[in-house]
Write an enzyme that holds these catalytic residues in place. Structure first.
Site, PDB file in Angstrom:
ATOM      1  N   CYS A 101      82.908  76.766  51.062  1.00  0.00           N
ATOM      2  CA  CYS A 101      83.373  76.229  52.337  1.00  0.00           C
ATOM      3  C   CYS A 101      84.776  75.696  52.108  1.00  0.00           C
ATOM      4  O   CYS A 101      84.975  74.761  51.326  1.00  0.00           O
ATOM      5  CB  CYS A 101      82.441  75.110  52.798  1.00  0.00           C
ATOM      6  SG  CYS A 101      83.014  74.313  54.307  1.00  0.00           S
ATOM      7  N   CYS A 239      87.208  76.814  60.414  1.00  0.00           N
ATOM      8  CA  CYS A 239      86.508  77.414  59.280  1.00  0.00           C
ATOM      9  C   CYS A 239      87.552  77.912  58.290  1.00  0.00           C
ATOM     10  O   CYS A 239      88.327  78.833  58.595  1.00  0.00           O
ATOM     11  CB  CYS A 239      85.612  78.554  59.754  1.00  0.00           C
ATOM     12  SG  CYS A 239      84.714  79.336  58.408  1.00  0.00           S
TER      13      CYS A 239
HETATM   14  N1  LIG Z   1      83.110  76.113  57.486  1.00  0.00           N
HETATM   15  C1  LIG Z   1      83.208  76.619  56.149  1.00  0.00           C
HETATM   16  C2  LIG Z   1      82.424  77.863  55.881  1.00  0.00           C
HETATM   17  C3  LIG Z   1      80.955  77.643  55.729  1.00  0.00           C
HETATM   18  C4  LIG Z   1      80.300  78.977  55.488  1.00  0.00           C
HETATM   19  C5  LIG Z   1      78.935  79.037  56.011  1.00  0.00           C
HETATM   20  N2  LIG Z   1      78.828  78.825  57.433  1.00  0.00           N
HETATM   21  C6  LIG Z   1      78.174  80.282  55.573  1.00  0.00           C
HETATM   22  O1  LIG Z   1      78.745  81.246  55.081  1.00  0.00           O
HETATM   23  O2  LIG Z   1      76.945  80.281  55.720  1.00  0.00           O
HETATM   24  C7  LIG Z   1      84.653  76.797  55.751  1.00  0.00           C
HETATM   25  O3  LIG Z   1      85.486  75.980  56.137  1.00  0.00           O
HETATM   26  O4  LIG Z   1      84.984  77.708  55.013  1.00  0.00           O
END
Ligand SMILES: N[C@H](CCC[C@H](N)C(=O)O)C(=O)O
Length: 302
Positions: A101, A239
């Protein structure tokens, strides 16, 4: 049946609006998925409004004020190393563990920098070790080398997915620590993400599922981004792995070239990304402390 509740100290952080409950892994949380489900809930989860924040100016103007969180970061600090190491485990609101993440890694680095006084940290994640550099409220993470390889994404088939139709969306599949299906569109605001993303997120093409990221390129070369996240099962305000995926896919498709940094803007702020021809991608952006509080943990239930 007897249930015993204890309280543990936690902190709340966010990176461009992607918000996390941060728990020192030394605290005993026997059932991490249950803890995440309970306290990440947007209806009944952790509530900053009820916390008496010591020195209200530590709360950013852009703090969500929303209950709950996008996940729980369990952080194990190993301060004897130089630079200090942090083992990061992200447990998502559905109880799943994400391998990486980007925004969480920035929050983990800010948390660990505060405790160690070091502005350089090594973040150990299931996707690999990521170097973090802290400069005031801004954190840069080395994100590894993005991969389009079917085994890495992973994909069900043995061909890369480059501008391929998946459930009606034209996507490029890339792993930036976690799988992303990236679709370039004219205007991200015109996409009904909650309507189109779930079918792609669960498509047979992705045996472990995928985060679904849409991006639109502006005339000045920057991108706007929106991501529907696996594990949250909804859109988040930002994200980080998705922002890296946007630039990696844009490079692969010839939309951008060279090693220069590219600004990618999710709804929650601006991120600066590099995806060099050789070597790891980088993600830079803010990480902000919100508040500290105590949360219930079920330590025994039988
Ligand atoms: N928010 C996160 C990603 C989480 C990934 C997750 N949601 C998964 O792959 O299951 C970021 O800033 O990179």
């Amino acid at each position: 049946m007897s249930v015993l509740e204890e309280q543990i100290p936690v902190a709340k952080y966010h990176g461009t609006g992607n918000d996390f409950i941060v728990v020192d892994a030394d605290e005993s949380v026997p059932d991490r998925p249950a803890f995440a489900k309970t306290h990440c809930s947007r209806e009944s989860g952790v509530d900053g409004a009820s916390v008496d924040v010591d020195g209200a100016d530590t709360v950013d103007a852009d703090d969500s004020g929303r209950r709950g969180a996008d996940g729980v970061l369990f952080l194990a600090l190993e301060g004897r190393y130089s630079p200090p190491r942090v083992v990061m485990t992200l447990v998502q609101p559905d109880g799943s563990v994400a391998a990486m993440c980007g925004n969480g890694a920035r929050c983990a680095a800010a948390w660990a920098a505060e405790r160690t006084g070091s502005d350089e940290l090594m973040i150990d994640t299931p996707a690999g070790t990521r170097r973090a550099t802290v400069d005031g409220g801004r954190v840069t993470i080395e994100m590894g080398v993005p991969s389009f390889h079917p085994r890495d994404v992973p994909l069900a088939g043995d061909e890369e997915l480059i501008e391929a139709d998946v459930e009606g969306l034209t996507v490029t599949a890339v792993n930036t620590g976690v799988p992303h299906a990236v679709a370039f569109v004219d205007d991200v605001d015109d996409v009904d993400l909650d309507a189109v993303a779930p079918a792609v997120r669960h498509a047979d093409a992705f045996p472990q599922g995928a985060n679904v990221t849409v991006a639109s390129q502006s005339d000045d070369g920057t991108f706007r981004q929106r991501t529907f996240e696996r594990g949250v099962e909804g859109e988040t305000r930002s994200c980080g792995t998705g922002a890296v995926a946007v630039v990696a896919a844009a490079k692969r498709l010839g939309r951008v070239g060279g090693d220069d940094s590219v600004v990618v803007s999710p709804p929650g702020g601006d991120l600066e990304i590099t995806v060099p021809d050789v070597g790891p991608a980088t993600l830079a952006g803010p990480a902000a402390y919100e508040f500290e509080t105590e949360l219930d943990v079920t330590v025994r239930s039988r």
